[in-house]
Design a protein around this motif. Sequence first.
Motif, PDB file in Angstrom:
ATOM      1  N   ASP A  34       0.818  -1.208   0.000  1.00 33.99           N
ATOM      2  CA  ASP A  34       0.000   0.000   0.000  1.00 33.99           C
ATOM      3  C   ASP A  34       0.855   1.262   0.000  1.00 33.99           C
ATOM      4  OD1 ASP A  34      -2.668   1.098   0.042  1.00 33.99           O
ATOM      5  OD2 ASP A  34      -2.217   1.812   2.065  1.00 33.99           O
ATOM      6  N   GLU A  35       2.132   1.128   0.355  1.00 36.41           N
ATOM      7  CA  GLU A  35       3.014   2.291   0.402  1.00 36.41           C
ATOM      8  C   GLU A  35       3.813   2.467  -0.892  1.00 36.41           C
ATOM      9  OE1 GLU A  35       2.777   4.355   2.879  1.00 36.41           O
ATOM     10  OE2 GLU A  35       1.289   3.011   3.742  1.00 36.41           O
ATOM     11  N   ILE A  56       4.995   9.970  -5.149  1.00 37.30           N
ATOM     12  CA  ILE A  56       4.097  11.119  -5.042  1.00 37.30           C
ATOM     13  C   ILE A  56       4.593  12.175  -6.027  1.00 37.30           C
ATOM     14  CG2 ILE A  56       3.306  13.008  -3.565  1.00 37.30           C
ATOM     15  CD1 ILE A  56       3.393  11.121  -1.223  1.00 37.30           C
ATOM     16  N   ARG A 116       0.928   8.688  -6.646  1.00 36.93           N
ATOM     17  CA  ARG A 116       0.052   9.031  -5.534  1.00 36.93           C
ATOM     18  C   ARG A 116      -0.216  10.529  -5.511  1.00 36.93           C
ATOM     19  NH1 ARG A 116       0.490   4.476  -2.238  1.00 36.93           N
ATOM     20  NH2 ARG A 116      -0.310   5.566  -0.417  1.00 36.93           N
ATOM     21  N   SER A 117      -1.348  10.882  -4.949  1.00 30.35           N
ATOM     22  CA  SER A 117      -1.755  12.287  -4.874  1.00 30.35           C
ATOM     23  C   SER A 117      -0.829  13.077  -3.971  1.00 30.35           C
ATOM     24  CB  SER A 117      -3.192  12.372  -4.359  1.00 30.35           C
ATOM     25  OG  SER A 117      -3.529  13.710  -4.033  1.00 30.35           O
ATOM     26  N   GLU A 118      -0.530  14.296  -4.398  1.00 29.25           N
ATOM     27  CA  GLU A 118       0.282  15.180  -3.562  1.00 29.25           C
ATOM     28  C   GLU A 118      -0.511  15.695  -2.373  1.00 29.25           C
ATOM     29  OE1 GLU A 118       3.351  17.234  -6.675  1.00 29.25           O
ATOM     30  OE2 GLU A 118       1.267  17.910  -6.767  1.00 29.25           O
ATOM     31  N   ASP A 119      -1.842  15.601  -2.447  1.00 26.28           N
ATOM     32  CA  ASP A 119      -2.694  16.123  -1.378  1.00 26.28           C
ATOM     33  C   ASP A 119      -2.857  15.141  -0.227  1.00 26.28           C
ATOM     34  OD1 ASP A 119      -3.088  18.479  -2.807  1.00 26.28           O
ATOM     35  OD2 ASP A 119      -4.767  17.602  -3.923  1.00 26.28           O
ATOM     36  N   ASP A 120      -3.264  13.900  -0.533  1.00 31.29           N
ATOM     37  CA  ASP A 120      -3.541  12.954   0.547  1.00 31.29           C
ATOM     38  C   ASP A 120      -2.758  11.644   0.429  1.00 31.29           C
ATOM     39  OD1 ASP A 120      -4.774  11.695  -1.557  1.00 31.29           O
ATOM     40  OD2 ASP A 120      -6.819  12.029  -0.839  1.00 31.29           O
ATOM     41  N   GLY A 121      -1.901  11.522  -0.571  1.00 24.00           N
ATOM     42  CA  GLY A 121      -1.080  10.326  -0.690  1.00 24.00           C
ATOM     43  C   GLY A 121      -1.786   9.117  -1.243  1.00 24.00           C
ATOM     44  N   ARG A 122      -3.049   9.245  -1.639  1.00 24.37           N
ATOM     45  CA  ARG A 122      -3.766   8.100  -2.203  1.00 24.37           C
ATOM     46  C   ARG A 122      -3.323   7.861  -3.644  1.00 24.37           C
ATOM     47  NH1 ARG A 122      -8.084   5.989   0.272  1.00 24.37           N
ATOM     48  NH2 ARG A 122      -8.877   7.011   2.147  1.00 24.37           N
ATOM     49  N   PRO A 123      -3.347   6.607  -4.085  1.00 19.20           N
ATOM     50  CA  PRO A 123      -3.009   6.345  -5.494  1.00 19.20           C
ATOM     51  C   PRO A 123      -4.027   6.994  -6.433  1.00 19.20           C
ATOM     52  CG  PRO A 123      -2.908   4.332  -4.197  1.00 19.20           C
ATOM     53  CD  PRO A 123      -3.555   5.377  -3.328  1.00 19.20           C
TER      54      PRO A 123
END
Length: 426
Positions: free
Chosen positions: A251-252, A256, A296-303
């Motif tokens: 998941d990591e 980003i 991953r998103s720069e905002d919340d780290g989600r893919p």
Amino acid sequence: MGKRTLDLDDRSARLIHGTDVWSEISDLLYAYTNIQAALTVVGRDADAFLPLRGPATIVVDAGVKAFESGQTDPEVLLGWTRRGVRVYSLPMLHAKVILAEGDPSFVLVGSADAVRPLPKRAEAVLLADEPDTVEEVRSAMAEWKALAGEPLTDDFLQAAVEKYRPAAPAHPADRVVERIPDRRPTPPRPTSPARPEPETRSAQPVGTPDAVTQSAAPSTPPTVAGPAAAPATAARTAAPEPQNWLSEDDDEIGAIGPIVWDRPKYIYLAPLSREGRASLSALERLKHLRREFRVRSEDDGRPVLEVEMFWREEVTKPGAKPGVVYREGWHVVPIQMMGTVRPTTTSQLSSPGKVLQSYTDYSAHPARTYYYLQTNTAGRTMAYRILRDLLAELGERPSFDHAYMMQHKVDAILNLWPEISYSDAG
């Protein structure tokens, strides 16, 4: 067809050069089945850009040293023989020649081995259709096959697959299929309360395999809404949470950074599956590709840009038409199949993905081809009937053999996912 197909115009030869000559070579050979090849190096990904099938023939070095060093992959040779290709072994071979018999017949002679192109390696291949040159290559092929003797047998190559392992590659994702039991416990599936659970889901691989070469019985299909249950807008479902088939650490994986998602120029409809269990080797490839291509998103780290894995069981019936080979860089709309030959109205449709890589596991029975797609997680899943009805409005029937290339058709398909933003128009 004529010379225009080969881009020769009034010439009899031209040079193909660059760091990815196989892209053009694959396009030139796509419509040919009567191919004769002599190649020194046949890597584990050779079938991705040189998908030979009968009545093709190929001369390679299938000696002990070639197998031990990884110069020749016996699994690729085995797959070719099972598609009717005659494979000859000539340890003295140091040629890189391809002869395509047809209208027009032509030859390719150059530096390119049958291995995945390296970004910094410049290759050069001469294409020629001059009749005397074609005949000379034809004679050379006959001489090499005569020196080699009888074609390699299925039993010989199956034994070679079990015995030899290619040398360790630089990239872990390029490892051969491992034939060892997987004794790891099934990892717990993480939950994500920030994203709602989708209303319908496709069948996913369950747990990890007992053995790489074993295919498990299909999972029980989920209940999905019937074709008359709701209008098109209601038939959409939230994008599924990317499946974590490997471990919690997966998941990591991913960088980003800025999201670059180009608009497709053409689209294939791809009947694929995620029913049953994936092999250990396939899961390892997924992990390494996610490390390289997940963004991953720069905002919340989600893919946002994810890597998803689909597969297709290959046709085994004699005379049956093989499925389309989706090549790297192509855009496909995955239609998730669950035990049917053609999609049903409730088959789940995913947003377009770009093919990053594919490979065929010939140790499975039947052989299975895995496709790894980079996808945009903003895209929702929906029922296949929505796409079918859209195409009907355009006067089209769904095609699974050819790409949609006309701009208004591509735009209509992409507009099914208005929530996806593109970086540019090309």
